[in-house]
Design a protein around this motif. Structure first.
Motif: not given
Ligand code: 4AD
Ligand code: MG
Length: 480
Positions: A107-118
């Motif tokens: 993959q070219n990019v990924e997301l470095a998460a700061k928050s994950i909401r279910l």
């Protein structure tokens, strides 16, 4: 291909946190150049979608989130401390963070998460779709309310959407007017009696009151052709693309009770070849567009569902379609050593086994069969006034694996011949307006209809028509 243009828009939309709208994962995944231009790592983005996988390691959490815009999912990388309870395959989530260049090749990019909401949990034990499982299409068919979450159905629905757009573009680019022909109609265009009649759900009104809501019996349309013929009296070229209904008691893999039909009608046309050319151009141009706009989705079908279909489709696209008369077709069938269940005979309809044989005989190249027996075809087709084998100017396009994909004809534009045919049927009053079209500035004209679901089956190699439509309707089944 999705160009940098749509990616650019989605990134721009998501350039400030919190983002008002979600960013399409597919678009984000193809943003190498856009990344360089806009450096989105400075801004937070928000992604909303459904979890395709969760992998929690000691000090890193990997998630794959898919929002339906592509087969690919966006990889989310997070601190395990951010993992909400009950985060499983199938749950819906909202993730906010920074888009970064990915160190991984895939993959070219990924997301470095700061928050994950279910947003919504998913009970994986009872959820019919299972993690890392390739469900066959007939298994998925049991879950019309959930199957769009699978890779194959989501790919199919994206292709369906692109194909719809490609067909519209083909016609509008070629000067056709798009017309919304009615769904409720008082005619049975094909005259086959395979109509659904409309009735109010409430009681039939006061005694003595007209039982018909519209004062006349009304039906769901079997074809918009007659209404398109009205339009070609003013616009030269017109098309419609809408739902069509047939009360055929067929459980076959090519029939639905509700399907979509693309119909075109052209004025100032007196040769069947002109109609055939439009059919062939439509098939080839629309397919080229679909192949270039969603190669991954089409690839899923060509690789996993119908291996070998890619080559068959190439054969259809690169060759000129073959043309033969109905009489020649019957002769080919009669000469064949093949034992047919229905004996081929001049004057009888071609059965699916005959159509299949003819296409194979032509090396897998689509074949036009024209000039069908007069007695087999509806009243509106142009009489060839030939004999002793009496025919009309009708044409069907037969394609590999499916059989009939399109049906069309020149229309009877001669008032006297049309009137006498309708009189023999006792229908001259019903079709008074249709006769008048031949009295006021009539033109030689013709057109055709292409079954949209059969078209999708043909390009993708899907065996059962119920797998190329979001909510199939067929005898004994109207789920949802
Ligand atoms: O051959 P058909 O019946 O032609 C017409 O209705 C013409 N009035 C069209 C026109 O000239 N404007 O239907 C056209 C196509 C068929 O070739 C087939 O592909 C598809 O519609 N079709 C069906 N597709 C799915 N389920 C069914 N029950 C279908 N019946 C026809
Ligand atoms: Mg037909």
């Amino acid at each position: 291909m999705f160009g940098a243009r749509c990616i650019y828009v989605s990134l721009r939309r998501c350039s400030s946190a919190p983002c008002p709208r979600h960013a399409a994962t597919a678009k984000l995944l193809r943003v190498q150049e856009a990344l360089e231009v806009h450096n989105p790592t400075e801004n937070d983005i928000k992604v909303q979608g459904w979890v395709r996988s969760v992998r929690s390691q000691k000090d890193i959490l990997f998630l794959h989130v898919n929002d339906g815009s592509s087969l690919e999912s966006l990889q989310v990388v997070a601190d395990p401390g951010l993992e909400p309870r009950e985060l499983t395959f199938g749950s819906s989530v909202e993730v906010q963070g920074k888009l970064t260049r990915s160190p991984h090749k895939r993959q070219n990019v990924e997301l470095a998460a700061k928050s994950i909401r279910l947003v919504g949990s998913c009970d994986v034990l009872t959820f019919p779709l299972k993690y890392k499982t390739r469900h066959p299409l007939d298994y998925l068919r049991q879950f019309p309310h959930l199957r769009c979450r699978s890779n194959s159905l989501s790919a199919l629905l994206r292709i369906r959407s692109e194909a719809t757009a490609a067909i519209h573009s083909f016609f509008t680019d070629n000067g056709y007017l798009h017309v919304h022909t009615p769904i409720i109609t008082s005619n049975d265009c094909e005259g086959a009696g395979e109509v659904f009649q409309l009735k109010r759900a409430t009681e039939d009104g006061e005694p003595g009151e007209n039982p018909h809501f519209f004062d006349v019996p009304a039906f769901l349309t079997v074809s918009g052709q007659l209404h398109l013929e009205v339009m070609t009296g003013a616009f030269t070229k017109a098309f419609t693309f809408g739902p069509t209904f047939r009360a055929e008691n067929s459980q076959s893999r090519r029939h639905l009770a509700e399907f979509y039909m693309v119909e075109a009608e052209l004025a100032f046309v007196d040769r069947l070849q002109e109609i055939m050319q439009v059919m062939e151009d439509l098939f080839k141009r629309a397919t080229d567009a679909v192949l270039s706009r969603c190669p991954q989705d089409v690839g899923l079908f060509h690789q996993r569902v119908a291996p070998g279909q890619e080559g068959k489709l190439e054969q259809m696209l690169k060759n000129q379609f073959i043309i033969m008369s109905y009489t020649e077709a019957v002769e080919i069938l009669k000469r064949s050593p093949h034992l047919f269940s229905y004996k081929p005979e001049w004057g009888l309809d071609l059965q699916r086994e005959h159509e299949k044989y003819l296409v194979e005989h032509c090396g897998g190249i689509p074949v036009f069969v024209f000039n069908y027996p007069y007695d087999l075809k509806p009243f509106y087709m142009r009489d060839n006034e030939d004999g002793p084998h009496h025919t009309v100017s009708a044409v069907d396009l037969l394609v590999p694996g499916i059989g009939e994909l399109c049906g069309g004809s020149l229309r009877e534009d001669r008032l006297d011949l049309l009137l006498s045919r309708l009189q023999r049927m006792g229908q001259e009053d019903t079709y008074q307006w249709y006769l008048e079209l031949r009295q006021f500035g009539s033109t030689p004209h013709g057109g055709f209809g292409m079954g949209f679901e059969r078209y999708l089956q043909c390009i993708l190699g899907v065996e059962n028509i119920k797998d190329v439509v979001p909510f199939p309707r067929f005898p004994h089944s109207c789920v949802l």
